[in-house]
Structure formats: C-alpha cells, structure tokens
Design an enzyme around this catalytic site. Structure first.
Site, PDB file in Angstrom:
ATOM      1  N   GLU A 119      -9.734  -1.069   4.890  1.00 53.68           N
ATOM      2  CA  GLU A 119     -10.358  -0.561   6.297  1.00 53.68           C
ATOM      3  C   GLU A 119     -11.705  -1.358   6.543  1.00 53.68           C
ATOM      4  O   GLU A 119     -12.047  -2.167   5.745  1.00 53.68           O
ATOM      5  CB  GLU A 119     -10.641   1.001   5.935  1.00 53.68           C
ATOM      6  CG  GLU A 119      -9.482   1.695   5.557  1.00 53.68           C
ATOM      7  CD  GLU A 119      -8.511   1.959   6.921  1.00 53.68           C
ATOM      8  OE1 GLU A 119      -8.440   1.176   7.712  1.00 53.68           O
ATOM      9  OE2 GLU A 119      -7.803   3.068   6.809  1.00 53.68           O
ATOM     10  N   HIS A 167      -7.232  -3.318  10.231  1.00 49.96           N
ATOM     11  CA  HIS A 167      -7.160  -3.120   8.745  1.00 49.96           C
ATOM     12  C   HIS A 167      -5.955  -3.851   8.321  1.00 49.96           C
ATOM     13  O   HIS A 167      -5.028  -4.152   9.208  1.00 49.96           O
ATOM     14  CB  HIS A 167      -7.205  -1.849   8.254  1.00 49.96           C
ATOM     15  CG  HIS A 167      -5.822  -1.087   8.386  1.00 49.96           C
ATOM     16  ND1 HIS A 167      -5.638   0.229   8.168  1.00 49.96           N
ATOM     17  CD2 HIS A 167      -4.530  -1.401   8.880  1.00 49.96           C
ATOM     18  CE1 HIS A 167      -4.325   0.542   8.680  1.00 49.96           C
ATOM     19  NE2 HIS A 167      -3.856  -0.235   8.921  1.00 49.96           N
ATOM     20  N   ASN A 190      -7.388  -0.979  14.069  1.00 52.95           N
ATOM     21  CA  ASN A 190      -8.726  -1.264  13.644  1.00 52.95           C
ATOM     22  C   ASN A 190      -8.768  -2.476  12.871  1.00 52.95           C
ATOM     23  O   ASN A 190     -10.017  -2.728  12.454  1.00 52.95           O
ATOM     24  CB  ASN A 190      -9.169   0.217  12.795  1.00 52.95           C
ATOM     25  CG  ASN A 190      -8.582   0.171  11.736  1.00 52.95           C
ATOM     26  OD1 ASN A 190      -7.588  -0.639  11.389  1.00 52.95           O
ATOM     27  ND2 ASN A 190      -8.828   1.269  10.621  1.00 52.95           N
ATOM     28  N   ASP A 232       0.683  -1.188   0.141  1.00 54.13           N
ATOM     29  CA  ASP A 232      -0.174  -0.003   0.133  1.00 54.13           C
ATOM     30  C   ASP A 232       0.996   1.414   0.163  1.00 54.13           C
ATOM     31  O   ASP A 232       2.000   1.210  -0.018  1.00 54.13           O
ATOM     32  CB  ASP A 232      -0.880  -0.157   1.272  1.00 54.13           C
ATOM     33  CG  ASP A 232      -0.339  -0.317   2.576  1.00 54.13           C
ATOM     34  OD1 ASP A 232       0.940  -0.296   2.738  1.00 54.13           O
ATOM     35  OD2 ASP A 232      -0.827  -0.159   3.554  1.00 54.13           O
TER      36      ASP A 232
HETATM   37  P1  PGA Z   1       2.256  -0.957  12.318  1.00 57.54           P
HETATM   38  O1  PGA Z   1       1.045  -0.989  11.398  1.00 57.54           O
HETATM   39  O2  PGA Z   1       3.064  -2.067  12.097  1.00 57.54           O
HETATM   40  O3  PGA Z   1       3.131   0.210  12.255  1.00 57.54           O
HETATM   41  O4  PGA Z   1       1.712  -1.286  13.578  1.00 57.54           O
HETATM   42  C1  PGA Z   1       0.395  -1.796  10.965  1.00 57.54           C
HETATM   43  C2  PGA Z   1      -0.768  -1.369  10.138  1.00 57.54           C
HETATM   44  O5  PGA Z   1      -1.316  -0.317  10.498  1.00 57.54           O
HETATM   45  O6  PGA Z   1      -1.126  -2.056   9.032  1.00 57.54           O
END
Ligand code: PGA
Length: 249
Positions: A143, A138, A136, A67
């Site tokens: 999302e 995702h 959350n 992404d």
């Molecule tokens: P993080 O992000 O590895 O920085 O916790 C994960 C995400 O939000 O996909």
C-alpha cells in the site's frame, strides 16, 4: 520501463499472454507470479486458450500467489485464490499440488509469509512478476508508504483498497489486513510486468509512469526494475504526456 499501449482490453490481454508464453518457451521451469483482481481475467482466458490450441508446455513452470485477504480462502467468491484457481490454474494442464504455491489467508499468516518466501528462495527469485495497479497505486497489497525492503508481509489495508474490495465480494467484508509478496521480491525479479486498463486507471497510471519515484505510489518503484514493461489499453494511457516506448528510471 517499456510502455506498451494496445487499442483495447482484449488486445492488451493477448499481448501480455503472448509475453508470458514467450518467457515460458525460453525458460520452461520459470517461476511466475500472477495477480488476482479483474484486470488479469482476459490474460487468463488467453493462457487457457493457448494451452488448448497452441504448442505451449505449462507442465514444468511454477506459479506463486501475489496476495490474499486475511481470513479468506477459495470458498469465498472474489478471493484471490478463487479467482486464480477457477479462471486459470484449474483450467491449465498442470499439477496443482506441485506447481502452485498460494497464500492461505486463513492460516497463521506469519508462517504463510515464511512458507511462501522459502518457496521463492528455493527457486532462486521470481523469473516473472505480473502486477495489477490499484486505484491508489498499490501492487499486491503493498500500500502507499510501502517499505521496499520487505519480503512476504502482512499489511493493514488502505481505506481505498477496503472500499474497492466491494466489487469482488458484492458486499463490504471485514478485510482490514492482507498478506502479500513484498517489494523486495519484485525488485529481485528477473522481469516485471505491470498491467492496467480502463479510463478509471488513467490518473494513477500517469503518476506511476511520469510522476516521481515514491513510496506513496508503490507501482512507480517498479521503474527501478531494469527489465520491466507496463501494458495499457488506450483508455488507461490517455493522461500520459509521452507515450514513448521507454520511460526513463
Ligand atoms: P483490479 O485490481 O485488477 O481489480 O483493478 C488491481 C489491484 O487493486 O491491485
């Protein structure tokens, strides 16, 4: 879904790196998706070490991005591209032009979706998708409320994702949209690995593994992938009722 709980972040990172290396040994020309974010940084360190000290041939495999934030690119510290290129790709003995396909968050995003979809189709689906889990639930920028039938897609970002983004950029940037591999790529992948560490992920990890399969918790849908594994450190696993090796569909 297999559940692997390691004692800490370092051993979790090593276990995931070993898993990736084993799959590259089995299929040297594998197509692998790796995520940005903080969780995979330890894995990247292990992969870079392995490229120097172990007999792993990265020269034939392919990497695709998961992404990117709209309007951001390599020059923004904290962008997905900056993270992946600085912590991993530039440190591996690979041909960046030929072996890495990455979203350009500043280009025409519709065209970027088509370009990255085509790259994956040309390789016949992902061999391995590695996915972090957001606060959350995702995965990538898929999302809560995700449509499982999408390939690459442009997404309005959830309020939680926008506020969490400060930790990457050190300030609140205008990150209203993202571009992401869609769920269909994960469901078609030959194998999926989820990763989560630290106590702050314990609640969402419990929902992902033990809650109902639901689009409101996108990562829970990965349980539909037959060959899937979630790697956790002990802190992230502490709300699980059953730390068994297999979580049923
Ligand atoms: P993080 O992000 O590895 O920085 O916790 C994960 C995400 O939000 O996909």
């Amino acid at each position: 879904m297999r559940i692997v709980v390691e004692k800490d972040y370092e051993s979790m990172s090593k276990a995931v790196a070993d898993h990736i290396i084993e799959m590259i040994k089995k299929k040297p020309n594998a197509l692998i998706e790796l995520p940005g974010g903080d969780t995979p940084l330890g894995i990247f360190k292990e992969l870079v070490n392995a490229s120097k000290t172990r007999n792993v041939d990265f020269s034939k495999c392919f990497f695709v991005s998961l992404d990117e934030w709209e309007n951001l690119g390599y020059e923004t510290k904290g962008s997905c591209k900056q993270t992946l290129f600085d912590y991993l790709y530039k440190q591996l003995p690979i041909d960046l032009e030929k072996q890495v396909c990455f979203f350009d968050g500043k280009a025409d995003l519709e065209k970027e979706c088509q370009r990255v979809d085509q790259f994956i189709f040309d390789h016949g689906n992902l061999d391995l998708a590695v996915l972090g889990i957001g606060m959350n639930g995702h995965v990538g920028f898929n999302e809560p409320g995700v449509d499982e039938n999408q390939y690459c897609t442009i997404v309005p970002l959830d309020a939680v994702t926008q506020s969490v983004s400060i930790k990457y950029f050190g300030e609140q940037l205008n990150v209203a949209h993202g571009i992401t591999l869609g769920f269909k790529h994960f469901l078609n992948a030959k194998e999926v690995i989820l990763i989560a560490d630290s106590e702050r992920k314990a609640d969402i990890v419990q929902k992902v593994i033990e809650g109902p399969l639901k689009n409101e918790v996108p990562a829970s849908l990965i349980r539909k992938v037959k060959n899937s594994t979630i790697y956790l450190d002990r802190q992230a696993s502490k709300k699980l009722k059953h730390q068994s090796l297999e979580a049923g569909y």
